[in-house]
Write an enzyme that holds these catalytic residues in place. Structure first.
Site, PDB file in Angstrom:
ATOM      1  N   VAL A  11     -45.633  -4.365 -50.613  1.00  0.00           N
ATOM      2  CA  VAL A  11     -46.892  -3.543 -51.309  1.00  0.00           C
ATOM      3  C   VAL A  11     -47.468  -2.372 -50.658  1.00  0.00           C
ATOM      4  O   VAL A  11     -47.303  -1.512 -50.734  1.00  0.00           O
ATOM      5  CB  VAL A  11     -47.617  -4.261 -52.063  1.00  0.00           C
ATOM      6  CG1 VAL A  11     -49.113  -3.786 -52.409  1.00  0.00           C
ATOM      7  CG2 VAL A  11     -47.564  -5.316 -53.410  1.00  0.00           C
ATOM      8  N   ARG A  42     -48.878  -8.944 -38.590  1.00  0.00           N
ATOM      9  CA  ARG A  42     -47.861 -10.395 -37.519  1.00  0.00           C
ATOM     10  C   ARG A  42     -47.498 -10.178 -36.937  1.00  0.00           C
ATOM     11  O   ARG A  42     -47.717 -10.609 -35.632  1.00  0.00           O
ATOM     12  CB  ARG A  42     -47.663 -11.467 -38.589  1.00  0.00           C
ATOM     13  CG  ARG A  42     -48.112 -12.060 -40.047  1.00  0.00           C
ATOM     14  CD  ARG A  42     -47.490 -13.213 -40.421  1.00  0.00           C
ATOM     15  NE  ARG A  42     -48.683 -13.817 -41.526  1.00  0.00           N
ATOM     16  CZ  ARG A  42     -48.151 -14.947 -42.949  1.00  0.00           C
ATOM     17  NH1 ARG A  42     -46.492 -14.947 -41.801  1.00  0.00           N
ATOM     18  NH2 ARG A  42     -48.797 -15.137 -43.707  1.00  0.00           N
ATOM     19  N   GLU A 127     -57.896  -3.191 -59.211  1.00  0.00           N
ATOM     20  CA  GLU A 127     -56.980  -3.547 -60.395  1.00  0.00           C
ATOM     21  C   GLU A 127     -55.303  -4.245 -60.135  1.00  0.00           C
ATOM     22  O   GLU A 127     -54.973  -4.435 -61.204  1.00  0.00           O
ATOM     23  CB  GLU A 127     -56.918  -2.159 -60.588  1.00  0.00           C
ATOM     24  CG  GLU A 127     -55.792  -1.681 -62.182  1.00  0.00           C
ATOM     25  CD  GLU A 127     -56.659  -1.683 -63.393  1.00  0.00           C
ATOM     26  OE1 GLU A 127     -55.889  -2.168 -63.652  1.00  0.00           O
ATOM     27  OE2 GLU A 127     -57.791  -1.220 -63.347  1.00  0.00           O
ATOM     28  N   GLY A 132     -49.771  -5.373 -62.157  1.00  0.00           N
ATOM     29  CA  GLY A 132     -49.118  -4.195 -61.738  1.00  0.00           C
ATOM     30  C   GLY A 132     -49.877  -2.853 -61.973  1.00  0.00           C
ATOM     31  O   GLY A 132     -51.552  -3.128 -61.943  1.00  0.00           O
ATOM     32  N   LYS A 203     -54.305 -15.234 -62.598  1.00  0.00           N
ATOM     33  CA  LYS A 203     -54.862 -13.788 -64.007  1.00  0.00           C
ATOM     34  C   LYS A 203     -55.946 -14.343 -64.900  1.00  0.00           C
ATOM     35  O   LYS A 203     -56.414 -13.005 -65.168  1.00  0.00           O
ATOM     36  CB  LYS A 203     -53.238 -13.875 -64.062  1.00  0.00           C
ATOM     37  CG  LYS A 203     -52.662 -12.648 -62.624  1.00  0.00           C
ATOM     38  CD  LYS A 203     -51.490 -12.367 -63.013  1.00  0.00           C
ATOM     39  CE  LYS A 203     -50.878 -12.137 -62.047  1.00  0.00           C
ATOM     40  NZ  LYS A 203     -49.464 -11.135 -62.239  1.00  0.00           N
TER      41      LYS A 203
END
Length: 437
Positions: A11, A42, A127, A132, A203
């Site tokens: 993402v 990382r 959101e 998604g 969710k």
């Protein structure tokens, strides 16, 4: 407007690409250009292909990046509870707006983030945490704010929807469909969070919190996964004119004392093919909202993936950046209703029960008596051969029973008693039925 990006995986990389490709349009929409102040990762030296970003922006110290004076907005796409919670609380208390896709954190401890946002006078947008790219949370917390939402029913996990759709289309079993989903990249190497319902439960908690102005956590959500759904269940659903979906269901309702409460649950269920959610296949998501004034609304689209999720993230970034430029702040958390979450046993639902029983007189009467004792009304009964029972116990038959609506506790107690009957060889399947009369 300068952004601190926490995470640069699937993402995060898409967020960087879209920021680069759409820089002129985003600047025009906001009224100022967006710039990346730094990216916390990382491993700084990891090969990230042709990502359009200056390597000097990478850092392994997210807290130092968040605390920089030139950072206006913090975008978090790392996931997990800690250290993400500490990072975001730090940013919000310092008055820096936060955009996050972290459903697990919001569902477990969204209260900490909302409290920190109120303390720092900052915006908290999320959101991308549910469904998604589908514009869903903003309508719930803004567009429908003048209405009363009574029920939210959704397919919010693309992996499980792909698996159940494949089982329905091909007659495959769960293991075969999961293997296909893994090969196509829809399922993770460890699919537990998806197939056991943890992802959908997180969710569901977020959706219920927004819909009912009540703080709901993942711990409040009754959760069941799809690992026990069989090819026989799918075939039985087809015979009823139904299909099986993993649903998240959040609904208002009265408890035993008549007080208004909410019920939040995630489990597989049969729904009629006439229901709008029945045609949602593959890895798509859809959420069906029922409101008093607006009526029935459905939100549909791709619920996962780098680009769709990044689209939702950037939509939030535009909103919070515009607010900061205007010296404004979005509406704060709305949790004034503070409704109790009632236990699963009080949820009203219907059951589809498949029994292998002894094929002899009086069996149906005995089974019906169990339902009557628990005050569960039978809607339909279908009887047929079961293909032979255990050796030495005579021939068997199959009974498929669908109930009318009843409290889940009464239905569960009915099933427990049925399992103890001598004439019942096995309770082959139990599935809830939703969306019908």
């Amino acid at each position: 407007m300068r952004l601190a990006l926490l995470g640069c995986g699937t993402v995060g990389s898409e967020v960087v690409r879209l920021l680069h490709e759409q820089s002129a349009d985003l600047a025009a929409r906001i009224g100022a250009p967006l710039e990346i102040a730094g990216i916390a990762v990382r491993r700084v030296g990891r090969d990230r292909g042709d990502l359009p970003v200056d390597p000097a922006l990478f850092t392994t110290d997210p807290l130092a990046l968040i605390k920089r004076e030139d950072v206006d907005v913090v975008v978090e796409v790392v996931g997990g509870i800690e250290p993400a919670r500490s990072w975001l609380v730090e940013a919000l208390r310092a008055g820096k707006s936060v955009v996050t896709a972290n459903k697990a954190l919001l569902a477990e401890d969204g209260a900490s983030l909302h409290d920190a946002a109120a303390e720092g006078g900052a915006d908290l947008y999320y959101e991308a945490s549910v469904a998604g790219a589908i514009p869903l949370l903003r309508p719930l917390r803004e567009s429908l704010h003048g209405d009363r939402i009574n029920r939210v029913t959704g397919i919010v996990n693309g992996t499980t929807n792909f698996i159940l759709s494949a089982m329905d289309a091909t007659g495959a079993g769960f293991a075969e469909a999961l293997e296909e989903a893994t090969e196509l990249g829809y399922a993770e190497a460890d699919p537990t969070a998806d197939v056991e319902g943890f992802d959908a439960a997180a969710k569901a908690a977020i959706l219920a919190s927004l819909a009912f102005h009540t703080r709901v956590t993942a711990a409040d959500v009754h959760r069941e996964g799809i690992t026990e759904v069989t090819a026989a269940d799918v075939a039985s659903a087809k015979a009823m004119g139904c299909t099986i979906k993993l649903l998240c269901i959040a609904a208002r309702g009265a408890d035993a004392e008549g007080r208004e409460t909410v019920s939040v649950r995630v489990h597989p269920a049969m729904i009629p093919l006439t229901h709008p959610l029945a045609s949602v296949s593959d890895a798509f998501n859809a959420v069906f909202v029922e409101a008093e004034a607006a009526g029935q609304l459905m939100f549909y689209g791709r619920g996962a993936g780098g680009a769709p999720t990044a689209s939702a993230v950037l939509g939030d970034v535009v909103a919070v950046a515009r607010n900061r430029l205007a010296g404004a702040r979005a509406a704060s958390e709305s949790a004034y209703a503070d409704l109790a979450v009632r236990p699963m046993g009080e949820a009203l639902t219907r059951y589809h029960i498949s029994l292998d029983v002894a094929d002899r007189p009086g069996v149906l009467e005995a089974v019906a008596g169990v339902f009557a004792r628990h005050e569960v009304s039978i809607a339909t009964v279908r009887q047929g051969p079961a293909g032979g029972g255990p050796a030495g116990r005579g021939s068997d038959a199959e009974l498929v029973i669908v109930t009318h609506i009843a409290p889940d506790a009464a239905l569960a107690a009915t099933v427990r008693e049925l399992r103890g009957l001598e004439i019942v060889r096995s309770v082959a399947s139990v599935l809830r039925v939703e969306g019908g009369a």
